[in-house]
Design an enzyme around this catalytic site. Structure first.
Site, mmCIF file in Angstrom:
data_model
loop_
_atom_site.group_PDB
_atom_site.id
_atom_site.type_symbol
_atom_site.label_atom_id
_atom_site.label_comp_id
_atom_site.label_asym_id
_atom_site.label_seq_id
_atom_site.Cartn_x
_atom_site.Cartn_y
_atom_site.Cartn_z
ATOM 1 N N ASP A 1 0.860 -1.171 0.000
ATOM 2 C CA ASP A 1 0.000 0.000 0.000
ATOM 3 C C ASP A 1 0.906 1.234 0.000
ATOM 4 O O ASP A 1 2.102 1.138 0.278
ATOM 5 C CB ASP A 1 -0.880 -0.041 1.258
ATOM 6 C CG ASP A 1 -1.799 1.163 1.362
ATOM 7 O OD1 ASP A 1 -2.332 1.574 0.322
ATOM 8 O OD2 ASP A 1 -1.976 1.676 2.466
ATOM 9 N N ARG B 1 5.442 18.130 -4.826
ATOM 10 C CA ARG B 1 4.149 18.250 -5.482
ATOM 11 C C ARG B 1 3.849 19.734 -5.655
ATOM 12 O O ARG B 1 3.702 20.462 -4.672
ATOM 13 C CB ARG B 1 3.075 17.557 -4.643
ATOM 14 C CG ARG B 1 3.335 16.069 -4.472
ATOM 15 C CD ARG B 1 2.933 15.574 -3.091
ATOM 16 N NE ARG B 1 1.500 15.553 -2.882
ATOM 17 C CZ ARG B 1 0.726 14.487 -3.093
ATOM 18 N NH1 ARG B 1 1.254 13.370 -3.524
ATOM 19 N NH2 ARG B 1 -0.567 14.540 -2.870
ATOM 20 N N THR C 1 -2.533 1.109 -4.638
ATOM 21 C CA THR C 1 -3.008 2.222 -3.821
ATOM 22 C C THR C 1 -4.343 2.744 -4.323
ATOM 23 O O THR C 1 -4.675 2.608 -5.504
ATOM 24 C CB THR C 1 -1.971 3.371 -3.825
ATOM 25 O OG1 THR C 1 -2.489 4.467 -3.095
ATOM 26 C CG2 THR C 1 -1.654 3.830 -5.230
ATOM 27 N N LYS D 1 -7.020 -5.304 -5.025
ATOM 28 C CA LYS D 1 -5.692 -5.596 -4.492
ATOM 29 C C LYS D 1 -5.518 -7.100 -4.309
ATOM 30 O O LYS D 1 -4.481 -7.676 -4.679
ATOM 31 C CB LYS D 1 -5.484 -4.885 -3.158
ATOM 32 C CG LYS D 1 -5.416 -3.370 -3.246
ATOM 33 C CD LYS D 1 -5.146 -2.759 -1.868
ATOM 34 C CE LYS D 1 -5.039 -1.243 -1.934
ATOM 35 N NZ LYS D 1 -4.707 -0.634 -0.645
ATOM 36 N N ASP E 1 -1.384 -0.998 6.075
ATOM 37 C CA ASP E 1 -1.629 -0.531 7.436
ATOM 38 C C ASP E 1 -3.096 -0.262 7.734
ATOM 39 O O ASP E 1 -3.420 0.115 8.847
ATOM 40 C CB ASP E 1 -0.839 0.755 7.694
ATOM 41 C CG ASP E 1 -1.382 1.920 6.881
ATOM 42 O OD1 ASP E 1 -1.396 3.047 7.405
ATOM 43 O OD2 ASP E 1 -1.788 1.717 5.728
#
Length: 1311
Positions: free
Chosen positions: A400, A601, A681, A867, A887
């Site tokens: 992830d 970013r 993700t 996933k 997580d």
């Protein structure tokens, strides 16, 4: 009957729910809100667990063996020898399974007993989550978990809005907005009205689609459409909303969270599966041997044995009247007798030992201080004890992103205002930027009462500009404080922000710290505080984000001034700026490229001043477009485009999505170990790509990054086909097939060329035909040849041989060597909607074909179930060992699907940890978990198994050789007690110590040389070949063990005249030599000696003599005095010495042959450690993350919420690179370092032109091709030769130029 048919019919087609009507909903038998993840209950544990355990072939085999031993006619051994170990194994496993299931019960109980406010009989009561039913109306308060999937009815916020956090579902902590039907807002928090609400909901059946819901609400004879915006899912948390009410639609296992959880699968290691296969083979081998001996026994009894019935009487059950039938029955019984005698080839103690080793290895993981995270006081935890060695064979890691690779913490890092960049700290002496570290003092913001203590900024010049009322800086921060959708609230007297994305929160927080504090908002106003003075603005319009616009604007009025503030992606904003800003735009573009090159970013800010008259006209047209029935979106976009034009450039923000500490290094080392890493993700594509570059999963050395974003099967198939062609072209022009270009006899040392490129040396028209021109991608590296490895700067041979392979890579006389550098290759980025098609049966093979050739794969916008499907696909199609790490609750299905599941105990709860096999606190600890503990566990287990099978075949096959001399009667060589305790008392502890403490290299070297991990990827340390080798070694040992003592003691007489040729003496002698040989063999086998190894190895040898004496003399065994008499005679000692020497000598010879001729990487590292040589140059060969942050891929990204209208992530990407001015190769292909070397050697070439030219001509066999290249100075041979000539002349000018570049220091040129 009619009333029951209707529910049945409705149940088949749709789900029908009536609010506050329990009896109506009960007829459909919907699941309640109780969840159960445990496997057993008190009553089912024993039968179910035993059933599971006896599904293991070994346990079932030993159960059958135990039954056979209970039959006296065929058993020569007591059943206790099998019963006790079998019961021990079953008990140990049952205790472990019970403990694991108790933990699941506790987790279930904690969730089911949570409290939820439920409306019952018009009153709110506290009910357990497990008691909530479909159709119940429940109340949620701020910061409370949603108990079930509910239809939102009413909220405390205006317009029926509420905000939720979906970290448990998709791993994101940014807020998302939901809105109820306007018709139900009137219910408010009036309990009577809510209790009388009797709306009927028709909706879809339970499914796992998180972003989709279709339904209809029937209320007051009207039908209202329901979609996903009106549904709150179980696992979400209510944020920034005082309260809300909803009616339960899905409960318990029907909720989308549980539908995405996946099923708990039974996990076993590759070693376990191989052992099962080997056991089948051993059983078949035993059956064959027993059948052979049974036939031999029948023949012997029929021909010889029948004449000795006086001495060897047949059993009473044997027919004596007809000899052939009696001999056949004896042979049949002997078959089962040998099955019992030879069962020690695979003793039950093998499984006991394996479980003990795994159990202790789990504690070694738990106790590792290097994986302790002090900030949260968290140790690594092995939550299972059965998968440790699988950690040493991981081929694919599925990770992830949010909270796993990143901290999900955004920080305002740098900015550009009016063409000036801020954020870098400049060294006044050199004019160069200083690297920002913790030791560097940050700017003090304490003068601002609203500053945040954890805000870090190091460039004082920006704060000075703000405090000096510099106009442009004030406009910049005022825009940040006003142009957003952040919600402000005061908690315990402290101002806190709730944002839709961490990026937006970081920008508003930055403005706050610089003195522009966002205080509050209403639907029509925004209040900020500027340098202590309040400013209130009338909010006229919000022009929100969407995928097409990639920008957000607000229109504000203060006094008589109307202004539009806009922020968005660089290319979008640049197209909408007014003319006359070319210089400012150019300087800002340079800053944009710099920021994006550092992995930040970026977002561009602009403003436009509006006249009141212009705005009123525009506002009228905007309202007309908003009310249009046809083409509403298109007309609104046109209106927005009109006002978002002719803007003035304000500046650029640069935000860093903080990675967890050590992530780039961990990923680099794991990739160097040969492990492929996929990131799965829920984030947008641009966000994931930016993080990919930041953590060095994606690098500039990659030839290309493929992006699959097609919306249909045809589009996706077309993209995959194009990517496959690109890979084919790249592979076609890789230098692996261009040996002809480098087969000269040139002595190019010390500089040889290692090329990984698709554009090799070009040739003149007179040269032989060459392939068509390849893609314009070139990566060139340099390395030393083997014969110069001892010179200064030469890499260590152990590392070079491992990185580039063990075989000789250089041609004779030092010709150029060609290898493919691992840093090049491709990466693949797949969007969630495209992944649906990639996983379809018609495209999954093509998708896998491309993905398997890519160094890294990133899947964006994927659901939890997707996933798991990706993991299952790799497991099924590639037959690879997989590890999933995450997580949040959205990672649970992936963690369960993989061979190994690792949970990170992060900020998103413990759902991932509770479903995992191993728990760690930070991603960087995965490196140590795999490269140290995983590799050690696999190495130890393989070494343990190889030795275990060796010692047991050496022990058991002695019976086979003895059977040739005892008429195949199943008589044992050894004392039955020795057979019973051989594996338990005499040889168990040394081999257990080997399996627990053995290591070939230290943990430091395991991390320093990640390629040590590769044997596990290929299952090289234990496989069928290694097993056969152990069997043959054991067979040879048993043959020598039996024949030498048999030859010595047959017809032997001692010095005192005693006869030595009795069965018991022979058995005692062979048994003693066997124990001594086992001790010698495991001493040679042990690489890492601890005090425990010494005690167990030498102690077991002593223990043998102690136990033999105790059993025979104290208890009174049948072999009493046999060994005592034997060791009194010199014959015994000479026999033992000769036998052990014959057995040990071949092992020693083979061991030293491998060490001298074919040393492994671990052998070389051990030799290096012993010699205390730590070459600085050797570190250049090891794969470490580059210290350069800049990259050629310039892209901007901004992570807003994923829903339309709530702040989309703003990004743009364009592949750019500053082109070098000069190149060393034809067509401009080369590196700056090569050019610098070329220029510095030019003067030496002029002074020694004749020598150098002659040398070139001789080395290149006067070929026209090489001659032309020499004239142009375009081949590496020229530079190499010139370098040698200059060096021979002692030119001091070259002392500062290194004649080599590190193997990982690549410069990728994009033409």
């Amino acid at each position: 009957m009619g009333t029951k048919t209707q529910p049945q019919q409705a149940k088949e087609n749709e789900r029908r729910i009536r609010a506050n009507d329990k009896e109506f909903n009960l007829q459909y038998k919907y699941h309640n809100n109780y969840i159960k993840t445990s496997k057993y209950s008190v009553f089912t544990f024993l039968p179910f667990n035993l059933l599971e355990q006896f599904q293991r072939l070994a346990n079932f085999y030993f159960l059958c063996l135990l039954v056979l031993q209970l039959i006296p006619a065929i058993s020569s051994l007591t059943p206790v020898t099998t019963a006790i170990p079998l019961i021990g194994v079953l008990t140990l496993t049952a205790v472990k399974d019970a403990y694991d299931d108790i933990q699941r019960h506790l987790s279930d109980s904690q969730v089911n007993n949570r409290k939820s406010k439920t409306l019952r009989n018009g009153k709110l009561v506290d009910a357990k989550w497990s008691e909530v039913q479909v159709g119940d109306v429940i109340r949620l308060d701020n910061n409370q978990f949603v108990a079930a999937d509910i239809l939102l009815l009413t909220t405390s916020e205006p317009n029926g809005l509420c905000f939720i956090e979906t970290a448990e579902l998709d791993g994101e902590t940014n807020l998302k907005a939901k809105q109820c039907l306007t018709e139900t807002i009137e219910l408010g928090d009036h309990h009577d009205a809510l209790w009388n609400f009797n709306g009927e909901i028709l909706c879809e059946r339970p499914n796992n689609l998180l972003n989709k819901f279709d339904g209809t609400l029937i209320w007051r004879n009207q039908r209202f459409a329901l979609d996903n915006e009106k549904i709150l899912l179980r696992g979400c948390v209510l944020r920034n909303t005082q309260w809300c009410y909803g009616v339960v639609v899905f409960a318990g296992v029907d909720t989308k969270l549980m539908q995405n959880s996946g099923k708990t699968q039974f996990k076993s290691t590759g070693v376990d599966r191989l052992l099962n296969f080997i056991i089948i083979g051993i059983v078949l081998f035993l059956v064959a041997i027993c059948a052979l001996f049974a036939v031999g026994c029948a023949i012997w009894e029929g021909l010889i044995g029948q004449h000795f019935q006086v001495y060897l009487p047949w059993e009473h059950i044997i027919p004596k009247d007809y000899i052939p039938s009696g001999a056949t029955v004896i042979g049949l019984l002997v078959f089962f007798s040998y099955a019992i005698v030879l069962n020690t080839v695979v003793p039950i103690s093998l499984y006991v030992s394996v479980e003990v080793i795994r159990f202790i290895q789990s504690f070694l993981i738990n106790w590792d201080e290097e994986m302790y995270y002090a900030r949260t006081n968290t140790y690594a935890k092995a939550r299972t004890t059965t998968l440790n060695e699988e950690l040493g064979q991981i081929q694919y890691i599925f990770s992830d992103k949010t909270g796993t690779l990143t901290q999900n913490i955004m920080t305002f890092n740098k900015c550009s205002i009016n063409g000036r960049t801020y954020g870098d700290v400049i060294d006044l002496r050199t004019g160069e930027p200083i690297e920002v570290t913790e030791a560097l003092q940050c700017v003090d913001f304490s003068a601002n009462p609203h500053h945040e203590s954890d805000f870090r900024w190091y460039d004082r010049t920006l704060l000075d500009a703000v405090r000096s009322n510099e106009e442009h800086s004030h406009v910049f921060f005022r825009l940040l404080a006003l142009c957003h959708t952040v919600m402000a609230e005061t908690v315990e007297g402290k101002l806190e922000y709730q944002a839709q994305s961490p990026d937006e929160a970081a920008l508003v927080a930055a403005a706050r710290n610089f003195g522009f504090v966002f205080r509050s908002r209403t639907p029509n106003s925004i209040t900020i505080e500027v340098m202590g003075r309040k400013e209130e603005y009338e909010l006229l319009n919000i022009l929100d984000f969407n995928n097409v616009r990639k920008r957000m604007s607000v229109i504000l009025r203060r006094g008589n001034t109307v202004v539009l503030y806009c922020k968005g992606a660089d290319n979008v904003i640049y197209d909408r700026l007014h003319g006359g800003q070319e210089d400012l735009k150019a300087r800002t573009q340079d800053h944009l490229n710099k920021f994006a090159g550092e992995g930040l970013r970026t977002l561009v800010l602009a403003e436009r001043r509006l006249t009141e008259q212009y705005y009123k006209i525009w506002r009228t047209r905007q309202q007309e477009a908003a009310l249009a029935m046809d083409s509403r979106e298109e007309r609104l976009n046109e209106i927005y485009e009109e006002i978002e034009s002719d803007m003035q450039l304000v500046g650029v923000t640069a935000i860093e999505d903080k990675l967890q500490d050590g992530v780039p290094k961990a990923i680099a080392n794991l990739q160097s170990a040969g492990i492929k890493i996929w990131v799965l993700t829920g984030d947008k594509q641009e966000t994931a790509i930016n993080i990919g570059y930041s953590c060095q999963l994606l690098t500039d050395e990659l030839a290309d990054v493929f992006i699959v974003d097609g919306n249909s099967v045809e589009e996706v198939e077309k993209q995959l086909r194009q990517f496959k062609e690109s890979i084919k072209i790249y592979n076609r022009f890789r230098p692996g097939g261009t040996e002809a270009l480098y087969n000269s006899d040139s002595n190019m040392d010390p500089l040889s060329v290692t090329m990984t490129q698709t554009s090799v040396f070009m040739h003149e028209s007179s040269s032989p035909p060459t392939p068509p021109p390849p893609p314009a991608i070139s990566v060139v590296t340099f390395r030393w040849d083997d014969k110069n490895k001892d010179k200064k700067g030469g890499p260590d041979s152990a590392e070079c041989n491992d990185l580039f392979g063990d075989e000789k890579r250089s041609l004779d006389d030092g010709a150029a060597s060609i290898v493919i550098d691992e840093t090049t290759g491709f990466a693949l980025v797949v969007n969630g909607h495209s992944l649906v098609h990639c996983l379809s049966p018609e495209l999954e093979i093509k998708f896998l074909d491309i993905a398997s050739q890519c160094k890294a794969v990133i899947c964006c916008r994927v659901t939890p179930l997707q996933k798991a499907l990706v993991v299952e696909l790799i497991k099924r199609a590639k037959n690879a060992v997989t590890l999933a790490i995450g997580d949040g609750a959205n990672d649970v299905s992936m963690i369960k699907a993989a061979h190994i599941g690792v949970g990170i105990s992060g900020q998103e709860g413990l759902q991932a940890v509770l479903s995992s096999d191993y728990a760690i606190a930070q991603f960087r600890y995965l490196e140590r978990l795999l490269l140290v503990h995983g590799r050690w566990s696999y190495y130890r287990m393989c070494k343990f198994l190889r030795y275990f099978f060796y010692k047991n075949f050496a022990f058991t096959l002695c019976h086979c050789w003895y059977s040739l001399f005892c008429g195949f009667s199943a008589q044992t060589v050894f004392d039955p007690m020795f057979i019973s305790v051989y594996n338990l008392f005499y040889t168990s502890l040394p081999v257990l110590s080997l399996g627990i403490f053995e290591q070939d290299v230290s943990d430091k070297n395991s991390l320093e040389y990640p390629r040590l991990y590769t044997p596990g990827l290929r299952s090289e340390l234990f496989n069928i070949r290694e097993f056969i080798y152990s069997v043959l070694h054991g067979a040879f040992t048993s043959l020598v063990l039996f024949l030498i003592p048999y030859g010595v003691y047959k017809d032997g007489v001692s010095q005192n005249g005693y006869i030595l040729s009795d069965h018991m003496t022979l058995g005692a002698v062979v048994a003693t030599i066997l124990i001594v040989d086992n001790t010698a063999q495991i001493s040679l086998y042990t690489s890492y000696w601890t005090i425990v190894n010494h005690i167990t190895i030498w102690g077991s040898l002593v223990w043998y003599f102690v136990l033999d004496y105790f059993y025979n003399y104290v208890i009174g065994g049948p072999y009493v005095g046999s060994l005592t008499q034997a060791i009194k005679d010199l014959t015994f000692w000479m026999t033992m010495l000769i036998t052990v020497m014959v057995l040990v000598a071949p092992v020693l010879a083979y061991k030293y042959y491998l060490l001298d001729v074919h040393p492994s990487l671990s052998d070389k590292i051990r030799q290096k450690s012993l010699k205390k040589i730590h070459s600085r140059a050797s570190s250049d060969v090891r794969r470490t993350p580059s210290s350069r942050r800049g990259r050629r891929s310039v892209r901007s990204g901004y992570a807003f919420a994923h829903q339309e209208g709530f702040g989309r992530l703003i990004t743009s990407g364009k592949i750019m690179h500053k082109m070098p001015q000069d190149f060393a190769f034809p067509l401009g292909l080369g590196t700056k370092k090569t050019q610098a070397l070329h220029n510095n050697l030019a003067s030496a070439d002029q002074t020694k032109a004749s020598n150098s030219s002659g040398h070139h001509m001789g080395n290149n066999n006067n070929t026209n091709q090489r001659h032309n290249q020499n004239q142009n100075h375009s081949s590496m041979a020229d530079i190499s030769a010139e370098g040698r000539a200059a060096d021979a002349g002692g030119s001091g000018a070259n002392d500062d130029i290194s004649p080599r570049a590190p193997c990982q220091d690549l410069d990728t040129i994009n033409l």
